[in-house]
Design an enzyme around this catalytic site. Structure first.
Site, PDB file in Angstrom:
ATOM      1  N   LYS A  70      41.888  33.235  60.118  1.00 12.06           N
ATOM      2  CA  LYS A  70      40.950  33.088  61.252  1.00 12.06           C
ATOM      3  C   LYS A  70      40.667  31.640  61.661  1.00 12.06           C
ATOM      4  O   LYS A  70      40.708  31.329  62.857  1.00 12.06           O
ATOM      5  CB  LYS A  70      39.641  33.830  60.942  1.00 12.06           C
ATOM      6  CG  LYS A  70      39.809  35.360  60.946  1.00 12.06           C
ATOM      7  CD  LYS A  70      38.541  36.036  60.426  1.00 12.06           C
ATOM      8  CE  LYS A  70      38.669  37.555  60.463  1.00 12.06           C
ATOM      9  NZ  LYS A  70      37.546  38.201  59.765  1.00 12.06           N
ATOM     10  N   TYR A  79      46.272  40.676  66.236  1.00 17.13           N
ATOM     11  CA  TYR A  79      45.303  40.405  65.158  1.00 17.13           C
ATOM     12  C   TYR A  79      45.754  41.062  63.846  1.00 17.13           C
ATOM     13  O   TYR A  79      45.702  40.438  62.775  1.00 17.13           O
ATOM     14  CB  TYR A  79      43.913  40.914  65.570  1.00 17.13           C
ATOM     15  CG  TYR A  79      42.888  40.842  64.470  1.00 17.13           C
ATOM     16  CD1 TYR A  79      42.314  39.629  64.097  1.00 17.13           C
ATOM     17  CD2 TYR A  79      42.511  41.995  63.769  1.00 17.13           C
ATOM     18  CE1 TYR A  79      41.390  39.559  63.073  1.00 17.13           C
ATOM     19  CE2 TYR A  79      41.591  41.934  62.737  1.00 17.13           C
ATOM     20  CZ  TYR A  79      41.030  40.720  62.390  1.00 17.13           C
ATOM     21  OH  TYR A  79      40.118  40.654  61.363  1.00 17.13           O
ATOM     22  N   TYR A  85      31.772  34.831  54.288  1.00 15.65           N
ATOM     23  CA  TYR A  85      31.048  36.045  54.672  1.00 15.65           C
ATOM     24  C   TYR A  85      29.561  35.904  54.349  1.00 15.65           C
ATOM     25  O   TYR A  85      28.974  34.859  54.553  1.00 15.65           O
ATOM     26  CB  TYR A  85      31.629  37.288  53.972  1.00 15.65           C
ATOM     27  CG  TYR A  85      33.117  37.419  54.035  1.00 15.65           C
ATOM     28  CD1 TYR A  85      33.791  37.343  55.241  1.00 15.65           C
ATOM     29  CD2 TYR A  85      33.861  37.626  52.889  1.00 15.65           C
ATOM     30  CE1 TYR A  85      35.162  37.486  55.309  1.00 15.65           C
ATOM     31  CE2 TYR A  85      35.236  37.784  52.937  1.00 15.65           C
ATOM     32  CZ  TYR A  85      35.881  37.695  54.147  1.00 15.65           C
ATOM     33  OH  TYR A  85      37.226  37.834  54.193  1.00 15.65           O
ATOM     34  N   SER A 130      41.784  37.421  56.420  1.00 16.31           N
ATOM     35  CA  SER A 130      40.835  36.587  57.184  1.00 16.31           C
ATOM     36  C   SER A 130      41.065  35.092  57.061  1.00 16.31           C
ATOM     37  O   SER A 130      40.473  34.325  57.817  1.00 16.31           O
ATOM     38  CB  SER A 130      39.410  36.857  56.713  1.00 16.31           C
ATOM     39  OG  SER A 130      38.932  38.011  57.297  1.00 16.31           O
ATOM     40  N   VAL A 144      40.022  39.402  52.358  1.00 16.20           N
ATOM     41  CA  VAL A 144      39.786  40.583  51.517  1.00 16.20           C
ATOM     42  C   VAL A 144      40.944  40.929  50.590  1.00 16.20           C
ATOM     43  O   VAL A 144      40.778  41.725  49.679  1.00 16.20           O
ATOM     44  CB  VAL A 144      39.442  41.851  52.336  1.00 16.20           C
ATOM     45  CG1 VAL A 144      38.007  41.862  52.776  1.00 16.20           C
ATOM     46  CG2 VAL A 144      40.401  42.069  53.478  1.00 16.20           C
TER      47      VAL A 144
HETATM   48  N1  GLN Z   1      42.350  42.347  58.474  1.00 17.63           N
HETATM   49  C1  GLN Z   1      41.064  42.433  57.871  1.00 17.63           C
HETATM   50  C2  GLN Z   1      40.084  43.163  58.764  1.00 17.63           C
HETATM   51  O1  GLN Z   1      40.060  42.952  59.934  1.00 17.63           O
HETATM   52  C3  GLN Z   1      40.591  41.054  57.554  1.00 17.63           C
HETATM   53  C4  GLN Z   1      39.226  41.069  56.940  1.00 17.63           C
HETATM   54  C5  GLN Z   1      38.987  40.041  55.903  1.00 17.63           C
HETATM   55  O2  GLN Z   1      39.860  39.486  55.243  1.00 17.63           O
HETATM   56  N2  GLN Z   1      37.725  39.840  55.727  1.00 17.63           N
HETATM   57  O3  GLN Z   1      39.312  43.964  58.307  1.00 17.63           O
END
Ligand code: GLN
Length: 316
Positions: free
Chosen positions: A69, A192, A244, A66, A262
């Site tokens: 992003k 993605y 988050y 993430s 994550v």
């Molecule tokens: N690729 C992960 C997902 O879409 C990224 C999520 C994350 O790092 N929070 O679930």
């Protein structure tokens, strides 16, 4: 601006204090992430002068997840302008887990913000290119401007998420139903999954963060990665939505724009001063690195980093 010696001392102490902390779990909903070595722990700081100071496993590669992003949000802003991007995504924290599918804004049907999966996929949809290959290339080179080095994908993480990412596909389909993304959703979700699997280190994270701290110019290569007019948009979203369902607590206690992933990375930006990157793969119930959170709290206290404390920016 703290001296390099002071930074070295603080990150070395933080490393020693937390290296044996083994709370948290590996994020194994992407099966390949469940194979990470829980001992890995890297802390890196890059100043806006382009000097990097690090300790621990600062050159161990892991997938960016993430943390990609905000940077893809930046690509969307540059490629389409703020007004168009705002028609596809909101700027409100959700209070829901990052992969929640339920909260498209009631009236506009936009995803809530670009840092939850729905909004992030809507931003990936806006990556320009005449073919899938060209979109992959454009995304990769945009991220590489922040790292200052070419990026490779972790193929097994990519394939692992592609094989199991049904929730993200469902989110994309729901957004297609509401006209928030183009019909090419197989390509966009593939893009993605690729975007989330680029391999970086905590040193890289600190350089990416330092690029934002340096108003969009990579302090090592001196290349511009992002137009300065968009830097504040990225930092605002990172400040309000970057961690988050811990974002409010983070803003209160650490008080700098940041983004976690994550796989266990956290990147934090101290505008005009430095970028910080931490990697440690055990994550808490919010999906944030347990050791990473501790390190940032430590640095924030010891260096007075909180945006509204100003002590760091006041010193010569
Ligand atoms: N690729 C992960 C997902 O879409 C990224 C999520 C994350 O790092 N929070 O679930």
């Amino acid at each position: 601006m703290p001296s390099n010696d002071k930074i070295t001392d603080i990150i070395n102490r933080a490393y020693e204090t937390y290296k044996d902390l083994d709370r948290g779990k590996l994020a194994d909903y992407i099966p390949e992430l469940g194979k990470a070595d829980i001992k890995n722990f890297g802390i890196s700081v890059t100043t806006v002068k382009g000097e990097t100071i690090s300790v621990g496993n600062a050159d161990t590669m892991f997938s960016i997840q993430s943390i990609s992003k905000p940077f893809v949000f930046g690509m969307a802003l540059e490629g389409h302008g703020t007004a168009h991007v705002r028609s596809r995504v909101g700027v409100e924290p959700t209070g829901e887990p990052f992969h929640s599918i339920i909260r498209l804004q009631a009236k506009s049907k936009r995803p809530s913000n670009p840092l939850v999966n729905a909004g992030a996929i809507a931003m990936t949809d806006l990556v320009n290119g005449n073919s899938h290959e060209e979109r992959i290339q454009n995304l990769q080179s945009a991220l590489a401007k922040y790292t200052g080095r070419p990026l490779d994908m972790d193929e097994s993480v990519y394939l692992s998420e592609k094989a199991t990412g049904h929730r993200n596909r469902a989110t994309a389909h729901l957004m297609l139903h509401f006209g928030m993304v183009e019909p090419r959703i197989d390509e966009t979700t593939d893009l993605y999954f690729r975007q989330c699997s680029y391999k970086i280190t905590s040193d890289d994270l600190s350089v990416m963060a330092a690029t934002l701290a340096n108003n969009g110019i990579n302090p090592k290569s001196q290349d511009r990665a992002l137009l300065s007019e968009h830097v504040k948009s990225l930092l605002t979203l990172m400040f309000t939505c970057g961690l988050y369902t811990y974002a409010g607590e983070w803003a209160f206690r650490v008080g700098i724009p940041a983004k976690s992933g994550v796989s266990g990375g956290i990147l934090g930006v101290v505008p005009g001063v430095m970028g910080i990157g931490v990697y440690s793969p055990l994550v808490d119930k919010h999906g944030n690195s347990v050791r990473g959170i501790r390190v940032f709290k430590n640095l924030a206290t010891e260096l007075g980093l909180h945006m509204f404390s100003h002590s760091i920016r006041k010193s010569p």
